[in-house]
Design an enzyme around this catalytic site. Sequence first.
Site, PDB file in Angstrom:
ATOM      1  N   MET A  14       7.488  -2.792  -2.571  1.00 13.93           N
ATOM      2  CA  MET A  14       8.042  -1.979  -3.659  1.00 13.93           C
ATOM      3  C   MET A  14       9.343  -1.307  -3.239  1.00 13.93           C
ATOM      4  O   MET A  14      10.283  -1.199  -4.034  1.00 13.93           O
ATOM      5  CB  MET A  14       7.012  -0.936  -4.114  1.00 13.93           C
ATOM      6  CG  MET A  14       5.975  -1.473  -5.076  1.00 13.93           C
ATOM      7  SD  MET A  14       6.714  -2.203  -6.549  1.00 13.93           S
ATOM      8  CE  MET A  14       7.637  -0.829  -7.206  1.00 13.93           C
ATOM      9  N   HIS A 156      -4.727  -9.304  -7.725  1.00 14.45           N
ATOM     10  CA  HIS A 156      -3.513  -8.931  -6.996  1.00 14.45           C
ATOM     11  C   HIS A 156      -3.330  -9.841  -5.776  1.00 14.45           C
ATOM     12  O   HIS A 156      -4.271 -10.494  -5.339  1.00 14.45           O
ATOM     13  CB  HIS A 156      -3.564  -7.478  -6.523  1.00 14.45           C
ATOM     14  CG  HIS A 156      -3.194  -6.496  -7.577  1.00 14.45           C
ATOM     15  ND1 HIS A 156      -4.112  -5.989  -8.473  1.00 14.45           N
ATOM     16  CD2 HIS A 156      -1.994  -5.930  -7.909  1.00 14.45           C
ATOM     17  CE1 HIS A 156      -3.496  -5.143  -9.295  1.00 14.45           C
ATOM     18  NE2 HIS A 156      -2.216  -5.091  -8.984  1.00 14.45           N
ATOM     19  N   LYS A 160      -2.752  -6.666  -0.730  1.00  9.13           N
ATOM     20  CA  LYS A 160      -3.124  -5.356  -1.293  1.00  9.13           C
ATOM     21  C   LYS A 160      -4.314  -4.782  -0.511  1.00  9.13           C
ATOM     22  O   LYS A 160      -5.283  -5.493  -0.225  1.00  9.13           O
ATOM     23  CB  LYS A 160      -3.455  -5.498  -2.787  1.00  9.13           C
ATOM     24  CG  LYS A 160      -3.703  -4.147  -3.452  1.00  9.13           C
ATOM     25  CD  LYS A 160      -3.622  -4.244  -4.965  1.00  9.13           C
ATOM     26  CE  LYS A 160      -3.944  -2.914  -5.622  1.00  9.13           C
ATOM     27  NZ  LYS A 160      -3.029  -1.823  -5.252  1.00  9.13           N
ATOM     28  N   GLY A 166      -5.383   0.777  -8.639  1.00  8.30           N
ATOM     29  CA  GLY A 166      -5.239   2.065  -9.326  1.00  8.30           C
ATOM     30  C   GLY A 166      -5.109   1.871 -10.829  1.00  8.30           C
ATOM     31  O   GLY A 166      -5.606   2.685 -11.620  1.00  8.30           O
TER      32      GLY A 166
HETATM   33  P1  NAP Z   1       3.846  -2.147   1.394  1.00 13.95           P
HETATM   34  O1  NAP Z   1       4.666  -3.383   1.259  1.00 13.95           O
HETATM   35  O2  NAP Z   1       2.811  -2.091   2.481  1.00 13.95           O
HETATM   36  O3  NAP Z   1       4.869  -0.923   1.537  1.00 13.95           O
HETATM   37  C1  NAP Z   1       4.528   0.355   1.977  1.00 13.95           C
HETATM   38  C2  NAP Z   1       5.638   0.812   2.901  1.00 13.95           C
HETATM   39  O4  NAP Z   1       5.455   2.182   3.246  1.00 13.95           O
HETATM   40  C3  NAP Z   1       5.654  -0.001   4.215  1.00 13.95           C
HETATM   41  O5  NAP Z   1       6.981  -0.407   4.490  1.00 13.95           O
HETATM   42  C4  NAP Z   1       5.149   1.025   5.227  1.00 13.95           C
HETATM   43  O6  NAP Z   1       5.625   0.781   6.527  1.00 13.95           O
HETATM   44  C5  NAP Z   1       5.743   2.293   4.644  1.00 13.95           C
HETATM   45  N1  NAP Z   1       5.193   3.522   5.191  1.00 13.95           N
HETATM   46  C6  NAP Z   1       3.959   3.742   5.734  1.00 13.95           C
HETATM   47  N2  NAP Z   1       3.861   5.020   6.157  1.00 13.95           N
HETATM   48  C7  NAP Z   1       5.046   5.621   5.877  1.00 13.95           C
HETATM   49  C8  NAP Z   1       5.572   6.930   6.080  1.00 13.95           C
HETATM   50  N3  NAP Z   1       4.836   7.878   6.680  1.00 13.95           N
HETATM   51  N4  NAP Z   1       6.826   7.198   5.664  1.00 13.95           N
HETATM   52  C9  NAP Z   1       7.572   6.247   5.073  1.00 13.95           C
HETATM   53  N5  NAP Z   1       7.152   4.979   4.881  1.00 13.95           N
HETATM   54  C10 NAP Z   1       5.898   4.681   5.262  1.00 13.95           C
HETATM   55  O7  NAP Z   1       3.090  -1.829   0.030  1.00 13.95           O
HETATM   56  P2  NAP Z   1       3.627  -2.002  -1.474  1.00 13.95           P
HETATM   57  O8  NAP Z   1       3.095  -3.258  -2.049  1.00 13.95           O
HETATM   58  O9  NAP Z   1       5.111  -1.725  -1.531  1.00 13.95           O
HETATM   59  O10 NAP Z   1       2.804  -0.831  -2.180  1.00 13.95           O
HETATM   60  C11 NAP Z   1       2.951   0.523  -1.772  1.00 13.95           C
HETATM   61  C12 NAP Z   1       2.034   1.384  -2.618  1.00 13.95           C
HETATM   62  O11 NAP Z   1       2.482   1.359  -3.976  1.00 13.95           O
HETATM   63  C13 NAP Z   1       0.565   0.902  -2.676  1.00 13.95           C
HETATM   64  O12 NAP Z   1      -0.286   2.033  -2.745  1.00 13.95           O
HETATM   65  C14 NAP Z   1       0.504   0.108  -3.965  1.00 13.95           C
HETATM   66  O13 NAP Z   1      -0.793   0.030  -4.512  1.00 13.95           O
HETATM   67  C15 NAP Z   1       1.413   0.943  -4.826  1.00 13.95           C
HETATM   68  N6  NAP Z   1       1.997   0.264  -5.990  1.00 13.95           N
HETATM   69  C16 NAP Z   1       2.112   1.018  -7.112  1.00 13.95           C
HETATM   70  C17 NAP Z   1       2.711   0.484  -8.233  1.00 13.95           C
HETATM   71  C18 NAP Z   1       2.894   1.374  -9.446  1.00 13.95           C
HETATM   72  O14 NAP Z   1       3.488   0.946 -10.456  1.00 13.95           O
HETATM   73  N7  NAP Z   1       2.435   2.628  -9.388  1.00 13.95           N
HETATM   74  C19 NAP Z   1       3.192  -0.836  -8.222  1.00 13.95           C
HETATM   75  C20 NAP Z   1       3.057  -1.579  -7.053  1.00 13.95           C
HETATM   76  C21 NAP Z   1       2.476  -1.020  -5.926  1.00 13.95           C
HETATM   77  P3  NAP Z   1       4.756  -0.145   7.554  1.00 13.95           P
HETATM   78  O15 NAP Z   1       4.550  -1.455   6.864  1.00 13.95           O
HETATM   79  O16 NAP Z   1       5.615  -0.218   8.752  1.00 13.95           O
HETATM   80  O17 NAP Z   1       3.473   0.594   7.771  1.00 13.95           O
END
Ligand code: NAP
Length: 270
Positions: A14, A156, A160, A166
């Site tokens: 994201m 998904h 995930k 959510g």
């Molecule tokens: P992702 O690819 O794993 O991205 C999460 C990122 O956050 C990773 O780069 C991770 O780094 C980083 N991170 C972890 N701890 C951190 C910290 N303390 N400070 C800053 N960055 C940190 O996951 P994603 O698919 O992008 O999804 C992220 C979240 O958004 C999930 O909870 C997902 O369910 C949610 N989401 C929500 C929506 C919505 O519309 N609300 C849509 C899509 C996804 P590392 O990989 O190095 O740990």
Amino acid sequence: MAIRIGICGAGGRMGRNLIAATREQEELVLAAALERPGSSLIGVDAGELAGEGAIGVTVTDDLPAVLPQLDVVIDFTLPDATVANVQACAEAGVAMVIGTTGLDDEQKRHLRDASARIPVVHAANYSVGVTLTLSLLATAARALGDDYDVEVVEAHHRYKIDAPSGTALRMGEVVAEALGRDLRDCAVYGREGQTGQRDSKTIGFETIRGGDVVGDHTVMFLGLGERMEISHRASSRMTFARGAVRSATWVREQAPGLYDMEDVLGLRSG
Ligand code: NAP
């Protein structure tokens, strides 16, 4: 004056889309990109993460240091990181847009506490289509009532880490509220073995994980002699990213409080 945005989780699936969506909007400027301490992405140019070439904003892990230069923080990370980030933003008086899912009740309480000091948007899904789907679900549940069994099916991508999504849980909550139930009392997560007949007051959840599915959700209302399904399928993460960026513009003008995407789109009825 431009709205200065910081993105937490900038290197994630994201995060990279959020960098691109922020840069699409003339009134926004990407002022900070953050990753977890120890990440190999610290020092990398944020534009490179979004495949756009250098933009002069390097990834950092020090949120308190950059908060004075920010108007809104967008956070799509992990529940523990989001809790730490919302506390830092509340201290600094900086508004937040949070997309992280999978927060437990205690972690959600931290968001509520912070929202007494700053405006916070927290939505399980920032797509306009899903937000409208929630309204349609409430209408359908009220019209169909207790005679129809409700099942939520979601799919998904294989990466995930939380289930059900959510968004699926939010859909279940909306239906439960419309039927005068509490989802905590009536949710059934998957079925196996000698389950017995279906209890008509339950709401069932089934989860599919695999491949690169961006996000599919279907809510079934199953009656005797007919079945109605309301579905949403996301085909690009940019739909979530654009909704989150739209929320960032909106949240900056709000009083402290906890909001969701229905508030951002003006769909809240009461
Ligand atoms: P992702 O690819 O794993 O991205 C999460 C990122 O956050 C990773 O780069 C991770 O780094 C980083 N991170 C972890 N701890 C951190 C910290 N303390 N400070 C800053 N960055 C940190 O996951 P994603 O698919 O992008 O999804 C992220 C979240 O958004 C999930 O909870 C997902 O369910 C949610 N989401 C929500 C929506 C919505 O519309 N609300 C849509 C899509 C996804 P590392 O990989 O190095 O740990």
